[in-house]
Design a protein around this motif. Structure first.
Motif, PDB file in Angstrom:
ATOM      1  N   SER A   8       0.810  -1.214   0.000  1.00 49.13           N
ATOM      2  CA  SER A   8       0.000   0.000   0.000  1.00 49.13           C
ATOM      3  C   SER A   8       0.849   1.272   0.000  1.00 49.13           C
ATOM      4  O   SER A   8       0.313   2.367  -0.187  1.00 49.13           O
ATOM      5  N   ASP A   9       2.156   1.156   0.208  1.00 52.00           N
ATOM      6  CA  ASP A   9       3.083   2.279   0.030  1.00 52.00           C
ATOM      7  C   ASP A   9       3.498   2.256  -1.437  1.00 52.00           C
ATOM      8  O   ASP A   9       4.582   1.821  -1.801  1.00 52.00           O
ATOM      9  N   PHE A  10       2.600   2.724  -2.294  1.00 47.83           N
ATOM     10  CA  PHE A  10       2.683   2.487  -3.740  1.00 47.83           C
ATOM     11  C   PHE A  10       3.926   3.102  -4.372  1.00 47.83           C
ATOM     12  O   PHE A  10       4.457   2.598  -5.348  1.00 47.83           O
ATOM     13  N   TYR A  11       4.394   4.216  -3.808  1.00 44.55           N
ATOM     14  CA  TYR A  11       5.573   4.889  -4.348  1.00 44.55           C
ATOM     15  C   TYR A  11       6.843   4.597  -3.539  1.00 44.55           C
ATOM     16  O   TYR A  11       7.890   5.164  -3.808  1.00 44.55           O
ATOM     17  N   TYR A  13       7.783   5.070  -0.196  1.00 44.61           N
ATOM     18  CA  TYR A  13       8.356   6.084   0.693  1.00 44.61           C
ATOM     19  C   TYR A  13       9.160   5.467   1.837  1.00 44.61           C
ATOM     20  O   TYR A  13      10.082   6.105   2.364  1.00 44.61           O
ATOM     21  N   ILE A 297      -6.133   3.872  -3.250  1.00 43.30           N
ATOM     22  CA  ILE A 297      -4.661   3.921  -3.224  1.00 43.30           C
ATOM     23  C   ILE A 297      -4.180   5.295  -3.698  1.00 43.30           C
ATOM     24  O   ILE A 297      -3.129   5.782  -3.260  1.00 43.30           O
ATOM     25  N   THR A 301      -1.695   7.458  -1.439  1.00 42.69           N
ATOM     26  CA  THR A 301      -0.390   7.862  -1.964  1.00 42.69           C
ATOM     27  C   THR A 301      -0.215   9.370  -1.911  1.00 42.69           C
ATOM     28  O   THR A 301       0.852   9.878  -1.535  1.00 42.69           O
ATOM     29  N   LEU A 304       0.232  10.312   1.760  1.00 39.33           N
ATOM     30  CA  LEU A 304       1.537   9.871   2.256  1.00 39.33           C
ATOM     31  C   LEU A 304       2.643  10.802   1.784  1.00 39.33           C
ATOM     32  O   LEU A 304       3.550  11.151   2.549  1.00 39.33           O
ATOM     33  N   GLY A 305       2.565  11.238   0.536  1.00 39.17           N
ATOM     34  CA  GLY A 305       3.558  12.182   0.038  1.00 39.17           C
ATOM     35  C   GLY A 305       3.553  13.479   0.835  1.00 39.17           C
ATOM     36  O   GLY A 305       4.604  14.049   1.145  1.00 39.17           O
TER      37      GLY A 305
END
Length: 392
Positions: A8-11, A13, A297, A301, A304-305
């Motif tokens: 689920s931390d698609f990028y 980080y 998502i 994302t 989260l960023g």
């Protein structure tokens, strides 16, 4: 112990953490998955707190990460954010518990206490030997706490006499100490006090019938001629600006917990939709379900960023009130959307505790409101953008 990346931390980080931080986060994730997750639904349904997790969290230094005895921030704010995310991913009430103990109660002592007070209280709180609470909100004063506090503190020789009421105070039914914020009757400025909860005149009553964060033991507090020695007055808390310093440090971590709550709902929905078969195939293979998952998502994302950057700014010493306010307002608003989409993906099963989404869905409402409502955080950001304060 290696840290398996969260899908689920698609990028990705988490890759920004140091190896030491990844190892610590992996241990925390393992404990939460194995020891905390199996018990939270039962405690949520009964509205009870799992006291047995306090020692486990303390053993993993979860309470110590933010405030290492007398010195704050031995670990990066980004790492502390990921700890809040992991807690929220398993259960928002547990994330709130740590936020109250570590961020608010210990934070108040660390930021506004004297060297002697920090040395006396923080090590025992970090070890889980003492549980703290943070008494700011009142029955008639929430968003306007800066001006609307009615709890009073009157100096009487070497003592202070506290009178008033507090509401929505997490931990207060079982805390050993509560940090009480009150207006000094001499100068009308807000002061802070470490109040042992066995002090005469202190009474806490559990708030019943909550439908959000049911594991958190919120209480109404009544203070009737509570006498506190000058040695328990937080020596560097001289106005609400000092109180705000504590809130500034914790607001961003509430945003992190909100992202974690979104992830918890999303992961449960993704798991369910892969297993649930309708019309001869898993519902995850249907376009409309994939649309719900992709929107979820996307929110996660984006949020989260934002919280990663806000925590980087805190590490760099350039974070301002409006930065954490925007992160809290945005992440919690996106969380509300996300948990609703995840509940929708489960159909009728989305309202049953067994599938976890219902708990994340309900708990989102409290995260959305506390540590500053969306409206108040919006006005903080609006003031920074325009130069005009529009609070009233």
């Amino acid at each position: 112990m290696s840290l398996e990346p969260l899908a689920s931390d698609f990028y990705g980080y988490e890759s920004m953490l140091t190896d030491q931080e990844k190892t610590a986060l992996a241990a925390i994730r393992t404990y939460l998955e194995n020891e905390v997750k199996p018990v939270v639904n039962g405690h949520w349904e009964k509205a009870t707190f799992p006291h047995e997790i306090v020692k486990g969290l303390a053993d993993l230094d979860v309470y110590r990460f933010g405030w290492d005895e007398t010195k704050p921030f031995d670990n990066s704010a980004v790492f502390r954010g990921f700890v809040a995310l992991e807690l929220g991913r398993i259960d928002a009430s547990v994330a709130t518990h740590v936020g109250v103990q570590n961020g608010l109660a210990m934070g108040a002592i660390s930021v506004t206490g004297s060297d002697e007070q920090r040395a006396e209280w923080l090590p025992r709180m970090a070890a889980g030997e003492i549980v703290g609470a943070f008494g700011l909100t009142e029955p008639t004063s929430g968003s306007d706490s800066a001006q609307g506090l009615k709890t009073t503190a009157t100096r009487d020789g070497d003592e202070w006499v506290l009178n008033g009421e507090k509401r929505w105070i997490g931990h207060a039914t079982f805390s050993d100490i509560t940090v009480i914020w009150a207006k000094d009757t001499a100068d009308n400025q807000v002061k802070g006090f470490i109040v042992p909860t066995d002090t005469a005149g202190y009474r806490a009553t559990k708030i019943e019938n909550k439908q959000s964060l049911r594991i958190v033991q919120n209480a109404d507090i009544t203070l009737t001629d509570v006498r506190i020695p000058e040695s328990l007055r937080l020596q560097n808390a001289n106005s609400f600006r000092d109180t705000a310093k504590v809130l500034r440090l914790t607001r961003a971590e509430v945003a992190w917990a909100a992202v974690g709550n979104s992830i918890g709902a999303y992961e449960a929905a993704l798991r369910y939709t892969k297993e649930r078969v309708q019309f001869g195939k898993p519902i995850a293979s249907h376009q409309l379900i994939q649309d719900l998952l992709v929107k979820s998502i996307g929110n996660i994302t984006a949020s989260l960023g934002m919280v990663v950057r806000v925590s980087q700014m805190l590490d760099q010493g350039i974070q301002r009130d409006e930065h954490s306010a925007l992160a809290k307002a945005y992440a919690t608003a996106r969380m509300r959307e996300t948990v609703a989409w995840c509940r929708e993906a489960l159909g009728g099963n989305g309202i049953v505790l067994d599938y976890d989404v219902a708990r994340h869905f309900a708990d989102a409402e409290a995260l959305y409101s506390y540590e500053g409502t969306r409206e108040m955080n919006t006005l903080i950001v609006g003031r920074a953008l325009t130069g005009f304060a529009a609070f009233v």
